[in-house]
Design an enzyme around this catalytic site. Structure first.
Site, PDB file in Angstrom:
ATOM      1  N   ASP A  22       0.874  -1.173   0.000  1.00  0.00           N
ATOM      2  CA  ASP A  22       0.000   0.000   0.000  1.00  0.00           C
ATOM      3  C   ASP A  22       0.913   1.225   0.000  1.00  0.00           C
ATOM      4  O   ASP A  22       2.142   1.106  -0.147  1.00  0.00           O
ATOM      5  CB  ASP A  22      -0.990  -0.038   1.180  1.00  0.00           C
ATOM      6  CG  ASP A  22      -0.312   0.121   2.535  1.00  0.00           C
ATOM      7  OD1 ASP A  22       0.943   0.184   2.591  1.00  0.00           O
ATOM      8  OD2 ASP A  22      -1.028   0.178   3.552  1.00  0.00           O
ATOM      9  N   HIS A  23       0.321   2.414   0.210  1.00  0.00           N
ATOM     10  CA  HIS A  23       1.119   3.641   0.221  1.00  0.00           C
ATOM     11  C   HIS A  23       2.140   3.629   1.351  1.00  0.00           C
ATOM     12  O   HIS A  23       3.232   4.171   1.223  1.00  0.00           O
ATOM     13  CB  HIS A  23       0.190   4.855   0.369  1.00  0.00           C
ATOM     14  CG  HIS A  23      -0.692   4.771   1.578  1.00  0.00           C
ATOM     15  ND1 HIS A  23      -1.754   3.877   1.656  1.00  0.00           N
ATOM     16  CD2 HIS A  23      -0.655   5.419   2.774  1.00  0.00           C
ATOM     17  CE1 HIS A  23      -2.328   4.007   2.837  1.00  0.00           C
ATOM     18  NE2 HIS A  23      -1.683   4.927   3.543  1.00  0.00           N
ATOM     19  N   ARG A  49       9.816 -33.304  10.984  1.00  0.00           N
ATOM     20  CA  ARG A  49       8.777 -33.097  11.993  1.00  0.00           C
ATOM     21  C   ARG A  49       7.894 -31.887  11.668  1.00  0.00           C
ATOM     22  O   ARG A  49       6.748 -31.821  12.112  1.00  0.00           O
ATOM     23  CB  ARG A  49       9.401 -32.917  13.379  1.00  0.00           C
ATOM     24  CG  ARG A  49      10.174 -31.630  13.569  1.00  0.00           C
ATOM     25  CD  ARG A  49      10.952 -31.629  14.879  1.00  0.00           C
ATOM     26  NE  ARG A  49      11.561 -30.350  15.192  1.00  0.00           N
ATOM     27  CZ  ARG A  49      12.699 -29.904  14.649  1.00  0.00           C
ATOM     28  NH1 ARG A  49      13.338 -30.620  13.735  1.00  0.00           N
ATOM     29  NH2 ARG A  49      13.204 -28.737  15.006  1.00  0.00           N
ATOM     30  N   HIS A  50       8.413 -30.975  10.871  1.00  0.00           N
ATOM     31  CA  HIS A  50       7.635 -29.784  10.536  1.00  0.00           C
ATOM     32  C   HIS A  50       6.540 -30.075   9.510  1.00  0.00           C
ATOM     33  O   HIS A  50       5.560 -29.340   9.426  1.00  0.00           O
ATOM     34  CB  HIS A  50       8.552 -28.680  10.016  1.00  0.00           C
ATOM     35  CG  HIS A  50       9.636 -28.311  10.976  1.00  0.00           C
ATOM     36  ND1 HIS A  50       9.376 -27.759  12.209  1.00  0.00           N
ATOM     37  CD2 HIS A  50      10.992 -28.453  10.895  1.00  0.00           C
ATOM     38  CE1 HIS A  50      10.519 -27.553  12.852  1.00  0.00           C
ATOM     39  NE2 HIS A  50      11.507 -27.977  12.078  1.00  0.00           N
ATOM     40  N   HIS A  89      10.947 -23.811   9.238  1.00  0.00           N
ATOM     41  CA  HIS A  89       9.965 -24.502  10.075  1.00  0.00           C
ATOM     42  C   HIS A  89       8.532 -24.372   9.577  1.00  0.00           C
ATOM     43  O   HIS A  89       7.747 -25.312   9.709  1.00  0.00           O
ATOM     44  CB  HIS A  89      10.027 -23.970  11.515  1.00  0.00           C
ATOM     45  CG  HIS A  89      11.288 -24.334  12.230  1.00  0.00           C
ATOM     46  ND1 HIS A  89      11.395 -24.342  13.611  1.00  0.00           N
ATOM     47  CD2 HIS A  89      12.512 -24.702  11.775  1.00  0.00           C
ATOM     48  CE1 HIS A  89      12.618 -24.694  13.962  1.00  0.00           C
ATOM     49  NE2 HIS A  89      13.317 -24.902  12.868  1.00  0.00           N
ATOM     50  N   GLY A 104      -1.243  -5.818   8.610  1.00  0.00           N
ATOM     51  CA  GLY A 104      -2.476  -5.905   7.826  1.00  0.00           C
ATOM     52  C   GLY A 104      -2.303  -6.790   6.604  1.00  0.00           C
ATOM     53  O   GLY A 104      -3.209  -7.562   6.254  1.00  0.00           O
ATOM     54  N   MET A 105      -1.159  -6.673   5.956  1.00  0.00           N
ATOM     55  CA  MET A 105      -0.890  -7.512   4.783  1.00  0.00           C
ATOM     56  C   MET A 105      -0.934  -8.989   5.159  1.00  0.00           C
ATOM     57  O   MET A 105      -1.519  -9.810   4.444  1.00  0.00           O
ATOM     58  CB  MET A 105       0.479  -7.170   4.191  1.00  0.00           C
ATOM     59  CG  MET A 105       0.533  -5.859   3.451  1.00  0.00           C
ATOM     60  SD  MET A 105      -0.522  -5.904   1.979  1.00  0.00           S
ATOM     61  CE  MET A 105       0.136  -4.475   1.086  1.00  0.00           C
ATOM     62  N   CYS A 145       3.566  -3.054   4.011  1.00  0.00           N
ATOM     63  CA  CYS A 145       2.674  -1.953   4.390  1.00  0.00           C
ATOM     64  C   CYS A 145       3.375  -1.201   5.522  1.00  0.00           C
ATOM     65  O   CYS A 145       4.589  -1.316   5.685  1.00  0.00           O
ATOM     66  CB  CYS A 145       1.276  -2.452   4.765  1.00  0.00           C
ATOM     67  SG  CYS A 145       1.185  -3.574   6.159  1.00  0.00           S
ATOM     68  N   GLY A 146       2.630  -0.437   6.291  1.00  0.00           N
ATOM     69  CA  GLY A 146       3.291   0.319   7.346  1.00  0.00           C
ATOM     70  C   GLY A 146       3.926  -0.583   8.390  1.00  0.00           C
ATOM     71  O   GLY A 146       5.038  -0.331   8.853  1.00  0.00           O
ATOM     72  N   THR A 147       3.213  -1.613   8.758  1.00  0.00           N
ATOM     73  CA  THR A 147       3.695  -2.521   9.804  1.00  0.00           C
ATOM     74  C   THR A 147       3.920  -3.960   9.325  1.00  0.00           C
ATOM     75  O   THR A 147       4.529  -4.755  10.045  1.00  0.00           O
ATOM     76  CB  THR A 147       2.649  -2.607  10.936  1.00  0.00           C
ATOM     77  OG1 THR A 147       1.423  -3.109  10.375  1.00  0.00           O
ATOM     78  CG2 THR A 147       2.407  -1.241  11.573  1.00  0.00           C
ATOM     79  N   GLY A 148       3.360  -4.322   8.200  1.00  0.00           N
ATOM     80  CA  GLY A 148       3.363  -5.708   7.737  1.00  0.00           C
ATOM     81  C   GLY A 148       2.176  -6.503   8.259  1.00  0.00           C
ATOM     82  O   GLY A 148       1.819  -7.548   7.718  1.00  0.00           O
TER      83      GLY A 148
HETATM   84  C1  RB5 Z   1      -1.777   2.564   6.476  1.00  0.00           C
HETATM   85  O1  RB5 Z   1      -1.863   3.767   7.154  1.00  0.00           O
HETATM   86  C2  RB5 Z   1      -1.447   1.436   7.463  1.00  0.00           C
HETATM   87  O2  RB5 Z   1      -2.543   1.208   8.291  1.00  0.00           O
HETATM   88  C3  RB5 Z   1      -1.036   0.189   6.720  1.00  0.00           C
HETATM   89  O3  RB5 Z   1       0.041   0.465   5.909  1.00  0.00           O
HETATM   90  C4  RB5 Z   1      -0.612  -1.000   7.566  1.00  0.00           C
HETATM   91  O4  RB5 Z   1       0.333  -0.619   8.525  1.00  0.00           O
HETATM   92  C5  RB5 Z   1      -1.674  -1.816   8.145  1.00  0.00           C
HETATM   93  O5  RB5 Z   1      -1.429  -2.910   8.695  1.00  0.00           O
END
Ligand code: RB5
Length: 146
Positions: free
Chosen positions: A8-9, A132-133, A98, A70-71, A65-68
């Site tokens: 995303d952005h 085992r995995h 694993h 949500g993706m 994404c910003g944190t990974g």
């Molecule tokens: C976008 O602002 C942010 O919410 C998205 O990039 C992501 O971090 C969500 O998990």
């Protein structure tokens, strides 16, 4: 390898730099978007990458994404996808060895570009250990029908 990338952005800049680096390493990179800084919705890109990887159209997916987070939440709703949010090199290797992770999720607002590049390298270099995995992955696959 053939790698599907998406962001995303909030993950655009890191995705573009990692995609360019992967291409320079000889990988085939297919970027499903986004391609600009306009605010957009990460599920739209997670599903494009996840569906393509699940269909065998690429070896791995890379979602930023910003944190990974949500993706990964979105990609993991697609049958056959094992998406991992990774912020360190050890986990990058372990989740391949694993968990046979097939989508790597990174957070541009969390992980610097240099560490992110190391994480991608470790993820691509590691292989699933089986043994085992394998039984654990079979149990994970069973969860798709719950
Ligand atoms: C976008 O602002 C942010 O919410 C998205 O990039 C992501 O971090 C969500 O998990």
């Amino acid at each position: 390898m053939r790698i599907l990338t998406g962001s995303d952005h909030g993950g655009l800049s890191l995705k573009l730099s990692l995609s360019e680096r992967l291409r320079s390493q000889g990988h085939e990179v297919i970027d499903v978007g986004t391609d600009n800084n306009a605010s957009c919705d990460y599920p739209d890109y997670a599903v494009l990458v996840g569906a393509a990887v699940a269909a065998g159209e690429g070896d791995f997916g890379l979602l930023v994404c910003g944190t990974g987070q949500g993706m990964a939440m979105c990609a993991n709703r697609i049958r056959g996808i094992r998406a991992a949010v990774v912020g360190d090199v050890f986990t990058a290797t372990a989740t391949r060895q694993h968990n046979d992770a097939n989508v790597l999720c990174l957070g541009e607002r969390v992980t610097g570009a240099s560490l992110a590049a190391e994480i991608v390298d470790a993820f691509l270099a590691a292989t699933f250990e089986g043994g085992r995995h394998a039984g654990r992955l079979a149990k994970m696959a069973d969860l798709d029908s719950k």
